[in-house]
Enzyme design. Structure first.
Site, PDB file in Angstrom:
ATOM      1  N   ASN A   9     121.115  32.209  -2.542  1.00 60.04           N
ATOM      2  CA  ASN A   9     120.311  31.534  -1.517  1.00 60.04           C
ATOM      3  C   ASN A   9     119.370  32.577  -0.920  1.00 60.04           C
ATOM      4  O   ASN A   9     119.796  33.434  -0.155  1.00 60.04           O
ATOM      5  CB  ASN A   9     121.249  30.953  -0.451  1.00 60.04           C
ATOM      6  CG  ASN A   9     120.491  30.365   0.716  1.00 60.04           C
ATOM      7  OD1 ASN A   9     119.265  30.213   0.672  1.00 60.04           O
ATOM      8  ND2 ASN A   9     121.221  30.028   1.779  1.00 60.04           N
ATOM      9  N   TRP A  10     118.112  32.483  -1.290  1.00 56.06           N
ATOM     10  CA  TRP A  10     117.161  33.519  -0.887  1.00 56.06           C
ATOM     11  C   TRP A  10     116.674  33.348   0.550  1.00 56.06           C
ATOM     12  O   TRP A  10     115.946  34.204   1.061  1.00 56.06           O
ATOM     13  CB  TRP A  10     115.968  33.537  -1.858  1.00 56.06           C
ATOM     14  CG  TRP A  10     116.300  33.996  -3.241  1.00 56.06           C
ATOM     15  CD1 TRP A  10     117.543  34.270  -3.747  1.00 56.06           C
ATOM     16  CD2 TRP A  10     115.379  34.238  -4.310  1.00 56.06           C
ATOM     17  NE1 TRP A  10     117.447  34.667  -5.060  1.00 56.06           N
ATOM     18  CE2 TRP A  10     116.122  34.654  -5.438  1.00 56.06           C
ATOM     19  CE3 TRP A  10     113.986  34.135  -4.427  1.00 56.06           C
ATOM     20  CZ2 TRP A  10     115.535  34.973  -6.661  1.00 56.06           C
ATOM     21  CZ3 TRP A  10     113.400  34.447  -5.649  1.00 56.06           C
ATOM     22  CH2 TRP A  10     114.173  34.860  -6.743  1.00 56.06           C
ATOM     23  N   LYS A  11     117.006  32.204   1.154  1.00 51.15           N
ATOM     24  CA  LYS A  11     116.600  31.934   2.550  1.00 51.15           C
ATOM     25  C   LYS A  11     115.093  32.161   2.712  1.00 51.15           C
ATOM     26  O   LYS A  11     114.337  31.906   1.769  1.00 51.15           O
ATOM     27  CB  LYS A  11     117.446  32.791   3.505  1.00 51.15           C
ATOM     28  CG  LYS A  11     118.950  32.640   3.221  1.00 51.15           C
ATOM     29  CD  LYS A  11     119.846  33.234   4.256  1.00 51.15           C
ATOM     30  CE  LYS A  11     121.296  33.025   3.868  1.00 51.15           C
ATOM     31  NZ  LYS A  11     122.242  33.548   4.861  1.00 51.15           N
ATOM     32  N   HIS A  94     123.639  24.113   5.251  1.00 54.00           N
ATOM     33  CA  HIS A  94     123.832  25.539   5.520  1.00 54.00           C
ATOM     34  C   HIS A  94     123.988  25.764   7.030  1.00 54.00           C
ATOM     35  O   HIS A  94     123.348  25.098   7.834  1.00 54.00           O
ATOM     36  CB  HIS A  94     122.660  26.351   4.971  1.00 54.00           C
ATOM     37  CG  HIS A  94     122.971  27.808   4.938  1.00 54.00           C
ATOM     38  ND1 HIS A  94     122.879  28.596   6.061  1.00 54.00           N
ATOM     39  CD2 HIS A  94     123.427  28.605   3.947  1.00 54.00           C
ATOM     40  CE1 HIS A  94     123.264  29.822   5.733  1.00 54.00           C
ATOM     41  NE2 HIS A  94     123.597  29.858   4.470  1.00 54.00           N
ATOM     42  N   GLU A  96     122.834  27.902   8.912  1.00 52.31           N
ATOM     43  CA  GLU A  96     121.576  28.190   9.622  1.00 52.31           C
ATOM     44  C   GLU A  96     120.822  26.898   9.907  1.00 52.31           C
ATOM     45  O   GLU A  96     120.157  26.782  10.939  1.00 52.31           O
ATOM     46  CB  GLU A  96     120.742  29.181   8.800  1.00 52.31           C
ATOM     47  CG  GLU A  96     121.343  30.588   8.863  1.00 52.31           C
ATOM     48  CD  GLU A  96     121.228  31.388   7.581  1.00 52.31           C
ATOM     49  OE1 GLU A  96     120.347  31.090   6.746  1.00 52.31           O
ATOM     50  OE2 GLU A  96     122.030  32.321   7.404  1.00 52.31           O
ATOM     51  N   GLU A 166     131.493  28.592   3.792  1.00 53.85           N
ATOM     52  CA  GLU A 166     130.822  29.776   4.316  1.00 53.85           C
ATOM     53  C   GLU A 166     131.202  29.966   5.789  1.00 53.85           C
ATOM     54  O   GLU A 166     130.577  29.356   6.674  1.00 53.85           O
ATOM     55  CB  GLU A 166     129.298  29.621   4.205  1.00 53.85           C
ATOM     56  CG  GLU A 166     128.792  29.469   2.791  1.00 53.85           C
ATOM     57  CD  GLU A 166     127.334  29.900   2.656  1.00 53.85           C
ATOM     58  OE1 GLU A 166     127.056  30.715   1.771  1.00 53.85           O
ATOM     59  OE2 GLU A 166     126.501  29.451   3.451  1.00 53.85           O
ATOM     60  N   GLY A 172     125.855  37.222   6.619  1.00 53.88           N
ATOM     61  CA  GLY A 172     124.877  38.237   7.008  1.00 53.88           C
ATOM     62  C   GLY A 172     125.435  39.301   7.936  1.00 53.88           C
ATOM     63  O   GLY A 172     124.695  40.102   8.493  1.00 53.88           O
ATOM     64  N   SER A 212     128.682  37.389   2.978  1.00 58.61           N
ATOM     65  CA  SER A 212     128.767  38.828   2.708  1.00 58.61           C
ATOM     66  C   SER A 212     129.464  39.153   1.388  1.00 58.61           C
ATOM     67  O   SER A 212     130.187  40.142   1.293  1.00 58.61           O
ATOM     68  CB  SER A 212     129.422  39.570   3.880  1.00 58.61           C
ATOM     69  OG  SER A 212     128.621  39.453   5.046  1.00 58.61           O
ATOM     70  N   GLY A 233     123.833  35.405  -0.211  1.00 56.30           N
ATOM     71  CA  GLY A 233     122.588  35.565   0.545  1.00 56.30           C
ATOM     72  C   GLY A 233     121.957  36.906   0.240  1.00 56.30           C
ATOM     73  O   GLY A 233     121.326  37.110  -0.801  1.00 56.30           O
ATOM     74  N   GLY A 234     122.132  37.860   1.146  1.00 57.55           N
ATOM     75  CA  GLY A 234     121.471  39.156   1.063  1.00 57.55           C
ATOM     76  C   GLY A 234     121.555  39.829  -0.299  1.00 57.55           C
ATOM     77  O   GLY A 234     120.546  40.331  -0.816  1.00 57.55           O
TER      78      GLY A 234
HETATM   79  P1  13P Z   1     125.117  36.654   3.031  1.00 58.08           P
HETATM   80  O1  13P Z   1     125.586  36.824   1.618  1.00 58.08           O
HETATM   81  O2  13P Z   1     123.844  37.395   3.317  1.00 58.08           O
HETATM   82  O3  13P Z   1     126.191  36.896   4.023  1.00 58.08           O
HETATM   83  O4  13P Z   1     124.704  35.094   3.183  1.00 58.08           O
HETATM   84  C1  13P Z   1     125.583  34.127   2.758  1.00 58.08           C
HETATM   85  C2  13P Z   1     124.874  32.823   2.816  1.00 58.08           C
HETATM   86  O5  13P Z   1     124.525  32.354   3.872  1.00 58.08           O
HETATM   87  C3  13P Z   1     124.579  32.143   1.552  1.00 58.08           C
HETATM   88  O6  13P Z   1     124.137  30.843   1.774  1.00 58.08           O
END
Ligand code: 13P
Length: 249
Positions: A9-11, A94, A96, A166, A172, A212, A233-234
């Protein structure tokens, strides 16, 4: 059918040029695997990603969509718009979207219904916040998120649902759920689904862990029996890290 998936997920990251560069690097370095590999770039770069990956096994998903067919929803994206550029998988719910953009279980259930009506696959995200875990409410929170947004579906619809647990406190933050915490929750998720839909749906649904996940912890998390892969994510923004995580599965 339960499958192994590693999804990135590149956000709200990567310009067009950066997207092209990352996809080129990923395609070159992608390890052979039976797992599905999915990337979810931002909306404006989705069509480019689909074209770029046309002859690749790497799939493209959207990070969100609206439930309405079309109309006066400034800034929103419809299912048909995604399908029209060759995308049939969408991330919904998600944390967020929930915390920053006010998306509720009820709102999300409408999006899920639209996705099902359009025969799309949903990667449905949910998970508890830190204070909910500290108050020992994490199981109750997850149960209600699942029930409110998904438990109106027919059993057959679950073939199109991928779950992504999640925990918000792990997103994050660099703080990961321990493999044992992930396994405990994933087993609970399957039990909850089993009680409503029976063992076949519960055992066949793919349940990803997100929060993470990094090259140095992926293998241990993925080794747990009820963890079918990850939503990253990251670490999905760097080809080498994402490739290491794919290797871990
Ligand atoms: P991180 O891997 O950056 O913690 O993000 C997880 C995430 O929100 C994937 O959707």
């Amino acid at each position: 059918m339960r499958s192994k998936i590693v999804a990135g997920n590149w956000k709200m990251n990567k310009t067009l040029k950066e997207t092209e560069a990352l996809l080129t690097e990923l395609s070159a370095k992608r390890p052979d695997t039976e797992a599905e590999i999915i990337v979810a770039p931002t909306f404006v770069n989705l069509a480019t990603a689909v074209n770029n990956l046309e002859s690749s096994v790497i799939q493209v998903a959207a990070q969100n969509m609206h439930f309405a067919e079309n109309g006066a929803y400034t800034g929103e994206i419809s299912a048909d718009m995604l399908l029209g550029i060759g995308i049939d998988t969408v991330i919904l719910g998600h944390s967020e979207r929930r915390s920053l953009f006010g998306e509720t279980d009820d709102f999300l259930s409408k999006k899920v219904d639209t996705a099902m009506a359009k025969n799309m696959r949903v990667i449905f995200c949910f998970g508890e916040e830190l204070q909910e875990r500290q108050a020992d409410r994490h199981f109750a929170v997850v149960e209600s998120q699942l029930k409110n947004a998904l438990f109106h579906l027919d059993a057959s619809a679950w073939q199109k649902i991928v779950l992504a647990y999640e925990p918000v406190w792990a997103i994050g933050t660099g703080e990961t759920a321990s493999p044992e915490q992930a396994q405990e929750m994933h087993a609970f998720i399957r039990k909850t689904i089993d009680e409503k839909y029976g063992a076949s749906v519960a055992q066949n649904v793919t349940v990803l862990y997100g929060g993470s996940v990094k090259p140095n912890n992926a293998e241990e998390i993925f080794s747990k029996p009820d963890v079918d892969g990850g939503l990253i994510g990251g670490a999905s923004l760097k080809a080498d890290d994402f490739v290491e995580i794919i290797k871990a599965i």
